[in-house]
Design a protein around this motif. Structure first.
Motif, short mmCIF file in Angstrom:
data_model
loop_
_atom_site.label_atom_id
_atom_site.label_comp_id
_atom_site.label_asym_id
_atom_site.label_seq_id
_atom_site.Cartn_x
_atom_site.Cartn_y
_atom_site.Cartn_z
N ARG A 87 54.54 43.56 74.29
CA ARG A 87 53.99 42.89 75.33
C ARG A 87 54.50 42.99 76.75
O ARG A 87 54.34 42.26 77.83
CB ARG A 87 54.17 41.28 74.88
N LEU A 147 37.77 47.92 65.82
CA LEU A 147 37.53 47.83 67.08
C LEU A 147 36.19 46.53 67.55
O LEU A 147 35.33 47.07 66.81
CB LEU A 147 36.98 48.90 67.88
N PRO A 148 36.57 45.53 68.14
CA PRO A 148 35.45 44.52 68.47
C PRO A 148 34.33 45.27 69.18
O PRO A 148 34.53 45.74 70.29
CB PRO A 148 35.97 43.50 69.21
N ALA A 149 33.04 45.59 68.62
CA ALA A 149 32.12 46.00 69.14
C ALA A 149 30.83 45.22 69.55
O ALA A 149 30.55 44.31 68.57
CB ALA A 149 31.68 47.24 68.35
N VAL A 150 30.20 45.06 70.68
CA VAL A 150 29.23 44.08 71.10
C VAL A 150 28.18 44.89 71.66
O VAL A 150 28.48 46.21 72.01
CB VAL A 150 29.65 42.91 71.69
N TRP A 158 26.12 40.22 78.54
CA TRP A 158 27.15 39.09 78.95
C TRP A 158 27.62 38.13 78.18
O TRP A 158 28.68 37.75 77.73
CB TRP A 158 26.76 38.39 80.51
N VAL A 211 29.60 39.81 75.30
CA VAL A 211 30.90 40.16 75.97
C VAL A 211 31.76 38.90 76.22
O VAL A 211 32.92 39.15 75.70
CB VAL A 211 30.71 41.04 77.11
N GLU A 256 33.15 37.48 73.23
CA GLU A 256 34.17 38.38 72.27
C GLU A 256 35.39 38.03 73.23
O GLU A 256 36.56 37.92 72.51
CB GLU A 256 33.90 39.66 72.29
N LEU A 257 35.32 38.14 74.58
CA LEU A 257 36.51 38.04 75.29
C LEU A 257 37.29 36.41 75.10
O LEU A 257 38.48 36.46 74.97
CB LEU A 257 36.13 38.13 76.78
N GLN A 294 39.16 36.45 72.01
CA GLN A 294 40.44 37.05 72.14
C GLN A 294 41.24 36.50 73.19
O GLN A 294 42.30 37.01 73.73
CB GLN A 294 40.20 38.52 72.78
N ILE A 297 40.70 35.34 76.53
CA ILE A 297 40.55 35.28 77.85
C ILE A 297 39.99 34.12 78.57
O ILE A 297 38.97 33.81 77.99
CB ILE A 297 39.76 36.72 78.22
N ALA A 298 40.63 33.55 79.49
CA ALA A 298 40.01 32.47 80.22
C ALA A 298 38.83 32.62 81.00
O ALA A 298 38.76 33.72 81.81
CB ALA A 298 41.01 31.79 81.31
N LEU A 299 37.52 32.11 80.69
CA LEU A 299 36.39 32.00 81.44
C LEU A 299 36.04 31.21 82.42
O LEU A 299 35.80 29.89 81.68
CB LEU A 299 35.26 32.76 80.22
N THR A 300 36.43 31.09 83.40
CA THR A 300 36.25 30.19 84.22
C THR A 300 34.84 29.86 85.01
O THR A 300 34.38 30.87 85.27
CB THR A 300 37.35 29.76 85.26
#
Lengths: 433, 433
Positions: B362, B411-414, B418, B421, B424-425, B428, B430-433
């Motif tokens: 990291r 592997l995460p496959a989509v 959108w 995607v 999936e994000l 994992q 990821i902040a989606l604002t």
């Protein structure tokens, strides 16, 4: 120059950055008279010259008048920050130890290639922080992401570029999304995940559209391409210039006669070209090495663009073992590098790439399959009448683990008795006297 | 000294070698008054002091009176051949670009370890020709194989050592047999095969007996251990001395206060100790860094030998994630290094090693699991009252690909929409604002 610098200085980000950069503007590669402020990086190419068919990249202009020429007199390849006057602004905390990779003379491979004297060198880019050349680009582009306060980084890649971006994002403390294609090598996928990146696999043709969505919806900084023909990040190839600078120093302050460069989109090829061009502009050298763009023959968009007199083209996605340089489009950078260096695009067959790959491993260099495109192209050129005067260099891009799925021989296991061990050794070609 | 040199010169091999070596003899580590000619290398330990229970290694004695102290004044880590006066004779053609690895300050990892100031450095040994520290040893031992006209090289290893030996054997043009144990990481096995080595997997306890058979029946030069407690190749650890020399130069001509070293058989640990000891003997430095032997707690033979006041012991082959340093025996070298440096053996749990491993990734360093033993031990020491004055260095030994079988997340496959995607994000993190 002075006027442009003032204008840029007003807009420059205030985050901690290396203050020695002499970058002053972005500049259209299609028409260098067209310039843009240095910030923000143009990640969609040159807005004024691009057309719906072909998009043109930008590069970075530097205040060459203020470059200290003595910097090139160092006796050995220095830390990459030594070159920071000729790089876009870097963020020091991102230094994972990029570059300063060995340039090694390889007489056995010279014989393999057919060079009638020994002066062949490998520029071993596996010796970077994530074991590929891409770290040179990502040091620069991740710095740009931090300096523009981007909330994250996004990259389309199924290989070295994604892993490198993920590592630098980790070092930067930024989230990273890697958009891969389904069917990418398993070794690399795990590599990406380990750095803490979010990874999504999508159908290969959806990768660039998905990256654009993440840029537009999340404001992430894209470090790979967004356009139809390749433009990529305007700052990225500047990182590759350091390969030219290091090679010049490592050859004892000489330029090679020719350099063979594995080529996908042509960013490294162009960066090396621009590095040697700056050496010439600065009056440090007088000659430009001939640059050979080494593409897999199954695609070879740059070779076709050059043959057809076009600035960039799209090709069919045919299969090749050289997946790291299997590009469906070319970009204008490659055209500039080959023409400007009186070089050549030398497409090379998968068979030749695999043969050169095996030969490299048998000399102690087990590198990625695509890494062998340079040596394979050199051999092909010589077999077809090519001749070189002075040192020849081929760039090897990444380590063998990246393409490990190609070899799945099972481990020969025996019981440890001499009868069983010796039978197995004999089967593998060991002489038992 | 002069007398010994003359005696050795008569027996020295005449093949092409670096003539700058000041190596004069082999010397018992149990009793340095006992010396042997420099050639042939004693690969069975010291014949006069070894007993059936414990075997003692030899090292190489140098004519320190003739060392040019100015060699240590270089401004940055030089090519490894710069140190050749203090190395056994090298064969120049084997230079794959060993060493000269970065020493990088890692403030984020200093915080993780609990250091109250920032001066923590990683010595990144992944930046070697086969991406591990073992290249420093194999440059030296493969040179010895060539200089004694051995018909081949044999090594017992399921990892870095075997891959490195295979690469140097390839560069030397010598056949190489790697005796692995069944159940070694698949990534590494393929790595070995790619260099053209013959590979046989045998039950783990049969490895050293099989190596001995290959030595006795085929005359191959062994570059790994043959004895019950560890002695290994008498020349090998000399290659690791260059880690000490480089660290001294890279710290701006200072020694660290402490160095944390992942430890299996203790060859690298001893090499680093000997390097700093030579710096002191030469009058270049006055202090010895404290050396911490970082073993996986599941085995930790050196820690137990030290606790029990023994020179070397055997332990049970308990499982550990740190397979590259999972040794069933210790060797006398480790005892000398820890005692001589007023250091410590600091066994560390698998849980702590995995945590440090994740933390390194990291921060941009996705290295082999065993590589994290140094950082994990440092953190453990600090949490248990350890304190350091001056720079602390931990050695990271090899890249993450070597232990890749630990992580097999699919592997995460989509589909690229959108909706898919973004879901999936979000999953994992990821902040989606």
């Amino acid at each position: 120059m002075a006027e442009v610098r003032t204008q840029i200085a007003d807009e420059a980000p205030t985050r901690q950055q290396d203050t020695t950069s002499l970058a002053i503007a972005q500049r259209s590669l299609r028409d260098p008279a067209i310039t843009y402020p240095l910030w923000p990086p143009l990640t969609d190419g040159c807005p004024r010259t691009s057309t719906p068919e072909i998009q043109y990249p930008v590069d970075v202009a530097f205040d060459l008048d203020h470059v200290d020429r003595l910097a090139f007199g160092v006796p050995d390849a220095p830390d990459i920050r030594h070159w920071s006057p000729l790089l876009p602004p870097l963020v020091p905390k991102l230094d994972l130890g990029v570059g300063r990779t060995p340039l090694l003379e390889v007489p056995d491979l010279a014989k393999y290639a057919g060079l009638d004297r020994d002066e062949l060198y490998i520029k071993d880019e596996t010796r970077n922080p994530t074991w590929s050349h891409k770290d040179r680009l990502n040091l620069v582009t991740t710095s740009a992401a931090l300096l523009t306060d981007a909330p994250g980084i996004v990259v389309a890649s199924s290989g070295n570029h994604g892993a490198s971006a993920a590592a630098f994002a980790a070092a930067a403390g930024l989230p990273c999304v890697v958009v891969t294609s389904t069917g990418s090598p398993p070794a690399v996928t795990r590599f990406l995940l380990s750095y803490g990146a979010a990874v999504v696999g999508v159908p290969v043709e959806m990768r660039w559209p998905v990256v654009r969505q993440i840029v537009e919806r999340l404001g992430y900084h894209p470090v790979s391409n967004l356009t139809r023909t390749h433009t990529g990040h305007g700052f990225g190839p500047e990182g590759y210039k350091t390969i030219a600078f290091e090679t010049y120093v490592q050859l004892g302050h000489r330029v090679p006669s020719a350099m063979f460069v594995p080529t996908g989109y042509g960013e490294m090829l162009f960066g090396i070209y621009k590095g040697f061009d700056e050496l010439r502009e600065l009056g440090i050298t007088s000659v430009m090495p001939r640059l050979f763009a080494c593409e897999p023959a199954a695609r070879a968009p740059l070779a076709r663009a050059l043959a057809e007199g076009k600035d960039a083209i799209e090709v069919e996605r045919k299969h090749t073992v050289a997946d790291a340089i299997a590009s469906p489009v070319s970009g204008y950078r490659g055209v500039l590098a080959v023409r400007g260096s009186h070089g050549k695009a030398t497409p090379v067959s998968d068979e030749r790439i695999l043969d050169a790959h095996r030969q490299m491993a048998r000399s102690g260099f087990w590198h990625e399959v695509s890494s062998a495109a340079g040596l394979a192209s050199l051999r092909h050129e010589i077999q077809h009448g090519g001749a070189f005067e002075g040192p020849v260099v081929f760039v090897s891009t990444s380590c063998g683990f990246k393409s490990m799925d190609l070899d799945d021989r099972p481990l020969p296991a025996v019981d440890g008795s001499w009868a069983a061990v010796s039978a197995e050794l004999r089967a593998q070609g060991i002489a038992l006297t």
